[in-house]
Scaffold this motif. Structure first.
Motif, PDB file in Angstrom:
ATOM      1  N   LEU A  78       0.812  -1.212   0.000  1.00  0.00           N
ATOM      2  CA  LEU A  78       0.000   0.000   0.000  1.00  0.00           C
ATOM      3  C   LEU A  78       0.852   1.271   0.000  1.00  0.00           C
ATOM      4  CD1 LEU A  78      -2.746  -0.988   2.595  1.00  0.00           C
ATOM      5  CD2 LEU A  78      -2.938  -0.991   0.101  1.00  0.00           C
ATOM      6  N   GLU A  79       2.035   1.181   0.621  1.00  0.00           N
ATOM      7  CA  GLU A  79       2.939   2.334   0.677  1.00  0.00           C
ATOM      8  C   GLU A  79       4.316   1.829   1.093  1.00  0.00           C
ATOM      9  OE1 GLU A  79       5.372   5.473   1.706  1.00  0.00           O
ATOM     10  OE2 GLU A  79       4.688   4.038   3.222  1.00  0.00           O
ATOM     11  N   LYS A  80       5.347   2.161   0.328  1.00  0.00           N
ATOM     12  CA  LYS A  80       6.669   1.599   0.581  1.00  0.00           C
ATOM     13  C   LYS A  80       7.686   2.589   1.140  1.00  0.00           C
ATOM     14  CE  LYS A  80       6.431  -2.029  -2.963  1.00  0.00           C
ATOM     15  NZ  LYS A  80       7.099  -2.612  -4.165  1.00  0.00           N
ATOM     16  N   LYS A  81       7.681   3.811   0.640  1.00  0.00           N
ATOM     17  CA  LYS A  81       8.750   4.753   0.953  1.00  0.00           C
ATOM     18  C   LYS A  81       8.836   5.056   2.449  1.00  0.00           C
ATOM     19  CE  LYS A  81      10.712   9.200  -0.444  1.00  0.00           C
ATOM     20  NZ  LYS A  81      10.547  10.400  -1.316  1.00  0.00           N
ATOM     21  N   GLN A  82       7.724   5.500   3.032  1.00  0.00           N
ATOM     22  CA  GLN A  82       7.720   5.831   4.462  1.00  0.00           C
ATOM     23  C   GLN A  82       7.961   4.588   5.312  1.00  0.00           C
ATOM     24  OE1 GLN A  82       4.648   8.584   5.942  1.00  0.00           O
ATOM     25  NE2 GLN A  82       3.994   8.856   3.815  1.00  0.00           N
ATOM     26  N   LEU A  83       7.396   3.461   4.893  1.00  0.00           N
ATOM     27  CA  LEU A  83       7.563   2.216   5.633  1.00  0.00           C
ATOM     28  C   LEU A  83       9.030   1.801   5.682  1.00  0.00           C
ATOM     29  CD1 LEU A  83       6.445  -0.297   7.066  1.00  0.00           C
ATOM     30  CD2 LEU A  83       6.173  -1.341   4.797  1.00  0.00           C
ATOM     31  N   LYS A  84       9.708   1.913   4.545  1.00  0.00           N
ATOM     32  CA  LYS A  84      11.101   1.492   4.469  1.00  0.00           C
ATOM     33  C   LYS A  84      11.966   2.270   5.451  1.00  0.00           C
ATOM     34  CE  LYS A  84      14.951   0.930   1.240  1.00  0.00           C
ATOM     35  NZ  LYS A  84      15.402   1.094  -0.178  1.00  0.00           N
ATOM     36  N   ILE A  85      11.815   3.586   5.478  1.00  0.00           N
ATOM     37  CA  ILE A  85      12.637   4.429   6.348  1.00  0.00           C
ATOM     38  C   ILE A  85      12.227   4.262   7.818  1.00  0.00           C
ATOM     39  CG2 ILE A  85      13.345   6.782   6.881  1.00  0.00           C
ATOM     40  CD1 ILE A  85      12.779   7.484   3.946  1.00  0.00           C
ATOM     41  N   GLY A  86      10.923   4.356   8.083  1.00  0.00           N
ATOM     42  CA  GLY A  86      10.432   4.261   9.455  1.00  0.00           C
ATOM     43  C   GLY A  86      10.734   2.912  10.082  1.00  0.00           C
ATOM     44  N   SER A  87      10.499   1.840   9.328  1.00  0.00           N
ATOM     45  CA  SER A  87      10.749   0.492   9.836  1.00  0.00           C
ATOM     46  C   SER A  87      12.231   0.264  10.088  1.00  0.00           C
ATOM     47  CB  SER A  87      10.220  -0.541   8.837  1.00  0.00           C
ATOM     48  OG  SER A  87      10.438  -1.854   9.304  1.00  0.00           O
ATOM     49  N   LEU A  88      13.056   0.765   9.195  1.00  0.00           N
ATOM     50  CA  LEU A  88      14.506   0.614   9.344  1.00  0.00           C
ATOM     51  C   LEU A  88      14.987   1.314  10.621  1.00  0.00           C
ATOM     52  CD1 LEU A  88      17.016  -0.510   7.815  1.00  0.00           C
ATOM     53  CD2 LEU A  88      17.323   1.788   6.893  1.00  0.00           C
ATOM     54  N   PHE A  89      14.543   2.547  10.815  1.00  0.00           N
ATOM     55  CA  PHE A  89      14.927   3.305  12.012  1.00  0.00           C
ATOM     56  C   PHE A  89      14.438   2.601  13.280  1.00  0.00           C
ATOM     57  CE2 PHE A  89      16.258   7.882  11.095  1.00  0.00           C
ATOM     58  CZ  PHE A  89      16.812   7.558   9.867  1.00  0.00           C
ATOM     59  N   PHE A  90      13.166   2.219  13.275  1.00  0.00           N
ATOM     60  CA  PHE A  90      12.572   1.638  14.477  1.00  0.00           C
ATOM     61  C   PHE A  90      13.230   0.312  14.859  1.00  0.00           C
ATOM     62  CE2 PHE A  90       9.394  -1.268  16.338  1.00  0.00           C
ATOM     63  CZ  PHE A  90       9.260  -0.641  17.562  1.00  0.00           C
TER      64      PHE A  90
END
Length: 229
Positions: A43-55
């Motif tokens: 559904l959405e990749k860009k924000q997920l990729k960065i946020g998930s990586l940081f978290f």
């Protein structure tokens, strides 16, 4: 020590861990198909990729710090010649940045769920509960660390750490928690909330590392050939 303190630090931990363990067993027996991350990447990749990586990377280092500070007895550090001051400097230097990274990642993931309409529409009540519980635990931990950033701050290795270990030896020592600063008490209670809701949310995927994938055969995809009449 009053009766309320005895309940919080002598009885409640066993109630929480009973729910945590029993809930996972029940969930695995009754809802194996729901034992998943429920990924929203499509559904959405860009924000997920960065946020998930940081978290995730932030949390990994935060947990490593908790293991070093809570599960490793202070006597081990004394035997190695690591003073309280040196330990505190190392813990803050490594743990505080990790907490910041994890917090940024978590905020990004929350923002993503609130602003991306398709993701917000598919977010279940249990997802919101899980996010709130994680925010509560991470937030209170970050606040407690912030109030303890001074090199002469509170040494949790002589109070919280032995109390926590005593739970698992069934010789709990609730008196060790009586004089612990309120910020650390709030953080412990927040983690209790997280443990209670954990088995009933998508957080169960943390115990589902696909080890079998390392040794299984490759999945072979074949093109389907249409039959002609």
């Amino acid at each position: 020590m009053n009766g309320f303190e005895l309940f919080l630090w002598g009885i409640l931990p066993y109630i929480v861990f009973t729910i945590f363990i029993g809930g996972h067993i029940y969930r695995y027996q009754k809802d194996q198909f729901g034992w998943t991350t429920k990924s929203s990447e499509f559904l959405e990749k860009k924000q997920l990729k960065i946020g998930s990586l940081f978290f995730h990377w932030g949390i990994i280092f935060v947990l490593a710090g908790h293991v070093a500070g809570i599960l490793v007895p202070v006597e081990v550090y004394n035997a190695l010649g690591i003073s309280e001051h040196t330990y505190h400097i190392i813990a803050i230097s490594l743990g505080y940045p990790a907490g910041i990274v994890a917090t940024i990642g978590l905020i990004m993931l929350c923002y993503r769920r609130l602003t991306v309409k398709r993701i917000k529409a598919t977010t279940s009540p249990s997802d919101w509960v899980a996010l709130f519980a994680i925010l509560l635990a991470v937030g209170t931990g970050f606040i407690a660390t912030s109030f303890n950033i001074d090199s002469n701050g509170f040494d949790y290795r002589t109070t919280i750490a032995p109390w926590f270990r005593s739970i698992f030896t069934f010789q709990v020592q609730p008196e060790l928690m009586v004089n612990v600063p309120i910020w650390f008490k709030l953080h412990m209670l927040a983690t209790f909330v997280l443990y209670v809701v954990w088995p009933f949310t998508r957080l169960v995927h943390a115990f589902s590392f696909p080890i079998r994938y390392l040794g299984r055969s490759y999945v072979i995809y074949k093109r389907r050939i249409k039959e002609h009449a």
